[in-house]
Design a protein around this motif. Structure first.
Motif, PDB file in Angstrom:
ATOM      1  N   LEU A 290      -0.661 -26.422  19.537  1.00 44.07           N
ATOM      2  CA  LEU A 290      -0.329 -25.081  19.057  1.00 44.07           C
ATOM      3  C   LEU A 290      -1.152 -24.031  19.796  1.00 44.07           C
ATOM      4  CD1 LEU A 290       1.164 -23.157  17.171  1.00 44.07           C
ATOM      5  CD2 LEU A 290      -0.562 -23.672  15.420  1.00 44.07           C
ATOM      6  N   ALA A 291      -2.449 -24.277  19.968  1.00 42.95           N
ATOM      7  CA  ALA A 291      -3.315 -23.321  20.667  1.00 42.95           C
ATOM      8  C   ALA A 291      -2.850 -23.114  22.103  1.00 42.95           C
ATOM      9  CB  ALA A 291      -4.768 -23.798  20.640  1.00 42.95           C
ATOM     10  N   GLU A 292      -2.479 -24.193  22.778  1.00 42.22           N
ATOM     11  CA  GLU A 292      -1.994 -24.072  24.151  1.00 42.22           C
ATOM     12  C   GLU A 292      -0.705 -23.249  24.203  1.00 42.22           C
ATOM     13  OE1 GLU A 292      -1.778 -27.976  25.918  1.00 42.22           O
ATOM     14  OE2 GLU A 292      -3.919 -28.305  25.605  1.00 42.22           O
ATOM     15  N   SER A 293       0.131 -23.403  23.202  1.00 46.54           N
ATOM     16  CA  SER A 293       1.359 -22.618  23.141  1.00 46.54           C
ATOM     17  C   SER A 293       1.057 -21.143  22.882  1.00 46.54           C
ATOM     18  CB  SER A 293       2.264 -23.172  22.043  1.00 46.54           C
ATOM     19  OG  SER A 293       3.386 -22.359  21.857  1.00 46.54           O
ATOM     20  N   VAL A 294       0.151 -20.887  21.967  1.00 40.88           N
ATOM     21  CA  VAL A 294      -0.198 -19.504  21.611  1.00 40.88           C
ATOM     22  C   VAL A 294      -0.855 -18.790  22.787  1.00 40.88           C
ATOM     23  CG1 VAL A 294      -1.723 -18.095  20.159  1.00 40.88           C
ATOM     24  CG2 VAL A 294      -0.357 -19.934  19.131  1.00 40.88           C
ATOM     25  N   PHE A 295      -1.819 -19.438  23.429  1.00 37.85           N
ATOM     26  CA  PHE A 295      -2.558 -18.792  24.513  1.00 37.85           C
ATOM     27  C   PHE A 295      -1.884 -18.942  25.874  1.00 37.85           C
ATOM     28  CE2 PHE A 295      -5.919 -19.543  21.306  1.00 37.85           C
ATOM     29  CZ  PHE A 295      -6.292 -18.227  21.111  1.00 37.85           C
ATOM     30  N   GLU A 296      -0.872 -19.809  25.941  1.00 37.27           N
ATOM     31  CA  GLU A 296      -0.119 -20.039  27.167  1.00 37.27           C
ATOM     32  C   GLU A 296      -1.024 -20.442  28.325  1.00 37.27           C
ATOM     33  OE1 GLU A 296       2.209 -16.483  27.675  1.00 37.27           O
ATOM     34  OE2 GLU A 296       3.611 -17.102  26.104  1.00 37.27           O
ATOM     35  N   ASN A 297      -2.143 -21.086  27.990  1.00 40.96           N
ATOM     36  CA  ASN A 297      -3.094 -21.508  29.007  1.00 40.96           C
ATOM     37  C   ASN A 297      -3.996 -22.568  28.382  1.00 40.96           C
ATOM     38  OD1 ASN A 297      -5.851 -21.425  30.329  1.00 40.96           O
ATOM     39  ND2 ASN A 297      -4.724 -20.103  31.734  1.00 40.96           N
ATOM     40  N   ARG A 298      -4.002 -23.773  28.957  1.00 43.10           N
ATOM     41  CA  ARG A 298      -4.770 -24.884  28.377  1.00 43.10           C
ATOM     42  C   ARG A 298      -6.270 -24.587  28.358  1.00 43.10           C
ATOM     43  NH1 ARG A 298      -6.890 -30.323  29.264  1.00 43.10           N
ATOM     44  NH2 ARG A 298      -6.004 -31.604  27.595  1.00 43.10           N
ATOM     45  N   SER A 299      -6.783 -24.050  29.438  1.00 41.87           N
ATOM     46  CA  SER A 299      -8.219 -23.780  29.537  1.00 41.87           C
ATOM     47  C   SER A 299      -8.670 -22.763  28.485  1.00 41.87           C
ATOM     48  CB  SER A 299      -8.555 -23.284  30.941  1.00 41.87           C
ATOM     49  OG  SER A 299      -9.920 -22.991  31.040  1.00 41.87           O
ATOM     50  N   ILE A 300      -7.907 -21.702  28.325  1.00 39.75           N
ATOM     51  CA  ILE A 300      -8.238 -20.679  27.324  1.00 39.75           C
ATOM     52  C   ILE A 300      -8.146 -21.271  25.923  1.00 39.75           C
ATOM     53  CG2 ILE A 300      -7.467 -18.504  26.291  1.00 39.75           C
ATOM     54  CD1 ILE A 300      -6.647 -17.647  29.151  1.00 39.75           C
TER      55      ILE A 300
END
Length: 92
Positions: free
Chosen positions: A39-49
């Motif tokens: 979910l976080a990767e989807s929300v931030f559209e960036n794995r590192s962030i």
């Protein structure tokens, strides 16, 4: 989630209390972490962030990390709520 954040996000023995062993708790925690990370990767559209956000203490969670909250179902739910708020334009 100010008052009870630390309690809900703290290390958990709930699975043992329900009769499950440490391995059950570990699998459940790993599953919650994967779900929240996705979910976080989807929300931030960036794995590192997303990974950085998950690893930093969060004021909305009582200054504990979102990852540590995934130790409990209630804590993971709070993290998902915050991520959904961010996704819809809120700040957390």
């Amino acid at each position: 989630m100010r008052g009870g954040a630390r309690e809900q996000c703290a290390e958990s023995a709930h699975c043992r209390e329900r009769g499950g062993g440490p391995e059950v708790e570990d699998r459940e925690t790993e599953s919650r972490v994967r779900e929240v990370q996705t979910l976080a990767e989807s929300v931030f559209e960036n794995r590192s962030i997303a990974l950085d956000w998950l690893a930093r203490p969060n004021a909305a969670l009582g200054d504990v990390t979102p990852l540590s909250c995934c130790a409990t179902a209630a804590g993971a739910q709070q993290v998902r709520r915050i991520l959904r708020a961010i996704e819809s334009g809120g700040v957390a």
